[in-house]
Design an enzyme around this catalytic site. Structure first.
Site, PDB file in Angstrom:
ATOM      1  N   LEU A 142      58.980  38.042   8.123  1.00  0.00           N
ATOM      2  CA  LEU A 142      58.022  38.309   9.214  1.00  0.00           C
ATOM      3  C   LEU A 142      56.831  37.349   9.192  1.00  0.00           C
ATOM      4  CD1 LEU A 142      56.967  40.490  11.391  1.00  0.00           C
ATOM      5  CD2 LEU A 142      55.619  41.391   9.492  1.00  0.00           C
TER       6      LEU A 142
ATOM      7  N   ASP B 286      43.639  50.272  18.553  1.00  0.00           N
ATOM      8  CA  ASP B 286      42.403  50.882  19.059  1.00  0.00           C
ATOM      9  C   ASP B 286      42.346  52.358  18.668  1.00  0.00           C
ATOM     10  OD1 ASP B 286      39.980  50.984  20.358  1.00  0.00           O
ATOM     11  OD2 ASP B 286      40.845  51.183  22.361  1.00  0.00           O
TER      12      ASP B 286
ATOM     13  N   HIS C 158      37.944  52.795  10.228  1.00  0.00           N
ATOM     14  CA  HIS C 158      38.462  51.435  10.018  1.00  0.00           C
ATOM     15  C   HIS C 158      39.268  51.365   8.713  1.00  0.00           C
ATOM     16  CE1 HIS C 158      36.429  50.058  13.508  1.00  0.00           C
ATOM     17  NE2 HIS C 158      35.204  50.129  13.012  1.00  0.00           N
TER      18      HIS C 158
HETATM   19  C1  FPP Z   1      39.337  49.390  17.214  1.00  0.00           C
HETATM   20  O1  FPP Z   1      38.800  50.597  16.862  1.00  0.00           O
HETATM   21  C2  FPP Z   1      39.687  48.532  16.128  1.00  0.00           C
HETATM   22  C3  FPP Z   1      39.031  47.409  15.723  1.00  0.00           C
HETATM   23  C4  FPP Z   1      37.632  47.062  16.013  1.00  0.00           C
HETATM   24  C5  FPP Z   1      39.692  46.400  14.957  1.00  0.00           C
HETATM   25  C6  FPP Z   1      40.863  46.816  14.174  1.00  0.00           C
HETATM   26  C7  FPP Z   1      40.525  47.000  12.755  1.00  0.00           C
HETATM   27  C8  FPP Z   1      41.299  47.643  11.878  1.00  0.00           C
HETATM   28  C9  FPP Z   1      42.602  48.228  12.231  1.00  0.00           C
HETATM   29  C10 FPP Z   1      40.878  47.836  10.496  1.00  0.00           C
HETATM   30  C11 FPP Z   1      40.822  46.609   9.676  1.00  0.00           C
HETATM   31  C12 FPP Z   1      41.957  45.693   9.790  1.00  0.00           C
HETATM   32  C13 FPP Z   1      42.331  44.849   8.825  1.00  0.00           C
HETATM   33  C14 FPP Z   1      43.395  43.863   9.075  1.00  0.00           C
HETATM   34  C15 FPP Z   1      41.727  44.885   7.500  1.00  0.00           C
HETATM   35  P1  FPP Z   1      37.490  51.036  17.595  1.00  0.00           P
HETATM   36  O2  FPP Z   1      36.388  50.979  16.603  1.00  0.00           O
HETATM   37  O3  FPP Z   1      37.263  50.223  18.825  1.00  0.00           O
HETATM   38  O4  FPP Z   1      37.828  52.509  17.996  1.00  0.00           O
HETATM   39  P2  FPP Z   1      37.181  53.387  19.151  1.00  0.00           P
HETATM   40  O5  FPP Z   1      37.588  52.753  20.456  1.00  0.00           O
HETATM   41  O6  FPP Z   1      37.791  54.733  18.953  1.00  0.00           O
HETATM   42  O7  FPP Z   1      35.690  53.372  18.929  1.00  0.00           O
END
Ligand code: FPP
Length: 225
Positions: free
Chosen positions: A123, A12, A29
């Site tokens: 893994l 997150d 992202h």
């Molecule tokens: C949360 O950040 C993260 C996600 C919605 C999903 C995780 C995605 C990634 C780590 C990138 C892509 C992954 C792969 C495997 C290609 P958020 O947008 O909720 O952050 P915020 O809470 O600060 O808004």
């Protein structure tokens, strides 16, 4: 010493990281996807058996269409560009969640990476895609009901998407929020929970190592003494 076999991470903070750097959320992202690679290699080298990462939840469809489309493209790019890294590090690629909601090309790419890495013995890298623990549990119960199986704990565990990976030992959530957000609720029943303020794009293998090493020194009682 506690053995760390299954590490799960709620990644997150991508959006907040982007905002702090005066960038679009998409840049957060992208930065987050690079950390996925670092942590997967770290986990593989450390001898962790399973790393489960919450990449796209059943609730993430509620984000603006533009962001959902971007995350799908990023996932597709990740699957394409990480083949070599996965093979070199003896990683076996898996997914949990209901991927039937994804388009056919993406599903084919997922299948290709699973097949390509199927004989690897290191893994288990598990991406949770269109994953929600409640959805997983209700799908598992439907399977058991269809087969007239008893709703025992063992049968439920075996009907979950994670059947071959078992319980989570340590669950880390980056980004400072302290909740599980529908991730591996059944499997994390006895997990050690670590909430760290670091935003996911800033999370490093050094910080992950610190958390893992501390976990190995804790005493888990599983309800006993
Ligand atoms: C949360 O950040 C993260 C996600 C919605 C999903 C995780 C995605 C990634 C780590 C990138 C892509 C992954 C792969 C495997 C290609 P958020 O947008 O909720 O952050 P915020 O809470 O600060 O808004």
């Amino acid at each position: 010493m506690n053995e760390l076999k299954h590490l799960a991470i709620i990644m997150d903070g991508n959006g907040r990281w982007a905002k702090a750097h005066i960038l679009e959320r998409s840049a957060g992202h992208e930065a987050g996807a690079r950390v996925v690679e670092d942590i997967a290699i770290f986990a593989a080298k450390r001898g962790i058996k399973t790393l489960s990462l919450y990449a796209f939840s059943t609730e993430n469809w509620r984000r603006p269409q533009r962001e959902v489309d971007f995350l799908m493209k990023l996932l597709s790019k990740f699957l394409k560009s990480k083949e070599q890294m996965i093979v070199q590090n003896n990683i076996r690629f898996h997914t949990i969640g209901d991927i039937s909601a994804f388009d056919a090309d993406l599903r084919a790419q997922i299948q290709q990476l699973k097949s390509l890495s199927a004989a690897n013995t290191g893994l288990n890298l598990v991406l949770a895609l269109n994953y929600g623990a409640r959805d997983e549990l209700s799908r598992a119960c439907a399977k058991l009901a269809k087969n007239n199986s008893e709703f025992s704990e063992d049968n439920i565990s075996a009907a979950l998407d994670t059947a071959e990976f078992g319980d989570v030992d340590l669950l880390i959530r980056t980004g400072g929020e302290q909740r599980l957000s529908n991730f591996l609720l059944w499997q994390a029943s006895y997990a050690e929970l670590v909430f760290c303020p670091t935003l996911w794009p800033d999370f490093t293998s050094a910080e992950c190592e610190q958390i893992c090493a501390k976990f190995e020194q804790t005493h888990r009682r599983f309800g006993g003494l």
